[in-house]
Design a protein around this motif. Sequence first.
Motif, PDB file in Angstrom:
ATOM      1  N   SER A   1       0.793  -1.172   0.161  1.00 11.51           N
ATOM      2  CA  SER A   1       0.089  -0.085  -0.064  1.00 11.51           C
ATOM      3  C   SER A   1       0.788   1.123   0.051  1.00 11.51           C
ATOM      4  O   SER A   1       1.776   1.401   0.754  1.00 11.51           O
ATOM      5  N   PRO A   2       0.474   2.123  -0.917  1.00  8.84           N
ATOM      6  CA  PRO A   2       1.431   3.345  -0.908  1.00  8.84           C
ATOM      7  C   PRO A   2       1.094   4.409   0.423  1.00  8.84           C
ATOM      8  O   PRO A   2       1.892   5.142   0.564  1.00  8.84           O
ATOM      9  N   THR A   3      -0.112   3.925   0.950  1.00 13.30           N
ATOM     10  CA  THR A   3      -0.385   4.954   2.229  1.00 13.30           C
ATOM     11  C   THR A   3      -0.225   4.300   3.606  1.00 13.30           C
ATOM     12  O   THR A   3      -0.148   4.958   4.722  1.00 13.30           O
ATOM     13  N   VAL A   4       0.462   3.161   3.637  1.00 12.94           N
ATOM     14  CA  VAL A   4       1.005   2.488   4.744  1.00 12.94           C
ATOM     15  C   VAL A   4       2.428   2.847   5.010  1.00 12.94           C
ATOM     16  O   VAL A   4       3.612   2.366   4.207  1.00 12.94           O
TER      17      VAL A   4
ATOM     18  N   ILE B   1       2.586   2.884 -13.927  1.00 17.00           N
ATOM     19  CA  ILE B   1       2.511   2.509 -12.471  1.00 17.00           C
ATOM     20  C   ILE B   1       2.924   3.751 -11.643  1.00 17.00           C
ATOM     21  O   ILE B   1       3.068   3.654 -10.438  1.00 17.00           O
ATOM     22  N   THR B   2       3.480   4.645 -12.470  1.00 14.37           N
ATOM     23  CA  THR B   2       3.949   6.053 -11.760  1.00 14.37           C
ATOM     24  C   THR B   2       2.817   7.017 -11.807  1.00 14.37           C
ATOM     25  O   THR B   2       3.126   8.279 -11.675  1.00 14.37           O
ATOM     26  N   ILE B   3       1.483   6.732 -11.848  1.00 14.83           N
ATOM     27  CA  ILE B   3       0.396   7.633 -11.931  1.00 14.83           C
ATOM     28  C   ILE B   3       0.135   8.044 -10.507  1.00 14.83           C
ATOM     29  O   ILE B   3      -1.045   8.790 -10.383  1.00 14.83           O
TER      30      ILE B   3
ATOM     31  N   SER C   1       2.035   3.426  -7.958  1.00 14.94           N
ATOM     32  CA  SER C   1       0.881   2.826  -7.439  1.00 14.94           C
ATOM     33  C   SER C   1       0.768   1.566  -8.134  1.00 14.94           C
ATOM     34  O   SER C   1       0.718   1.385  -9.351  1.00 14.94           O
ATOM     35  N   LEU C   2       0.182   0.511  -7.381  1.00 11.20           N
ATOM     36  CA  LEU C   2       0.269  -0.953  -8.009  1.00 11.20           C
ATOM     37  C   LEU C   2      -1.363  -1.089  -7.795  1.00 11.20           C
ATOM     38  O   LEU C   2      -1.717  -2.408  -7.798  1.00 11.20           O
TER      39      LEU C   2
END
Length: 334
Positions: A78-81, A123-125, A175-176
């Motif tokens: 997760s990008p937010t963890v 994926i760099t969106i 982001s995945l």
Amino acid sequence: MYRIIKILKKFNIYNAVYFCLSLSLILLLTSCGVSQEPITHTGFYFDTVIRITIYDAKKEACLETCFELAQKYENMLSPTVEGSDIWKINHSNGKPVEVSDETAMLLETALFYCDTTDGLIDITIEPLNELWDFHAKEQIPSSEAISEALSHVDYTRLLIDGNTVTMLDPEGSVSLGFIAKGFIADKIKEYLISQDINNAIIDLGGNILAVGSKPDGTPYKFGIQKPFDEQGTPIAILSVTDKSLVTSGVYERCFYQNDILYHHILNPVDGYPVRNNLLSVTILSNSSVTGDALSTSCFVLGLEDGMKLIESLYDVEAVFITDDYVLHYSDGLN
């Protein structure tokens, strides 16, 4: 940990029920015709309601491990963890970051789909995702803000060397979201099979993975939701045995402004939601990671190019729904 109270802390009762009803895929659990009754546990991970069903009461404890796996991979991807592999990449300021084997492998897989779609998957969106933020607001960003975010969207700036990942743009981020839930569903399936659980349903918020068949040997029945139908009415029903079923659609996170629909599937070329007359794409495949990646990839490619991609692949089928509510099936689906 995974009990329903965890969901109700996130939503009120109405919203939790509504969310479950409006998943992009509606699971039609029917009677198995045998003595083994379905056992379902529910939790909240990846910003969505997830449900796992097995048919062996003696192994109910395995469901707890499934949710532990969900937590493990959320903490990893997760990008937010804070502290996750993806979070570390996104806060690296251009410096190399060491990630797990699984993260490195998934990033490599994601980059394959970036190349396959000629950059329509990127994926760099994440800078664009954060700018639109369909969870928090219904607001169209300014053209200046979109241009600024787009300047940091370029998957070729992400370098992977073994377990070392370098984001060359210090303001770039990964982001995945288009592939992670499929990867996690496959991992949960692997665990269930290792525990001799060969009849199960993994539902990660619309990413459905059927393990085997129902205990009596008959297929599971899954409905493809009619887009924008608030009751979750299926527009088509598929019989599924040991397959993944994943849908990407414009109705999942969206809003209207001046009678124009804005949805969460963004075009990394112009920074706005994709507009190609598609409402949804559903992928039927052996693995959920493939289905997850292809559902978004085929959506951004559009009906013609998306269907060409599906027909070029072995053992993968698709249903495209256009904005006139016509269903377009790949050759292998009757």
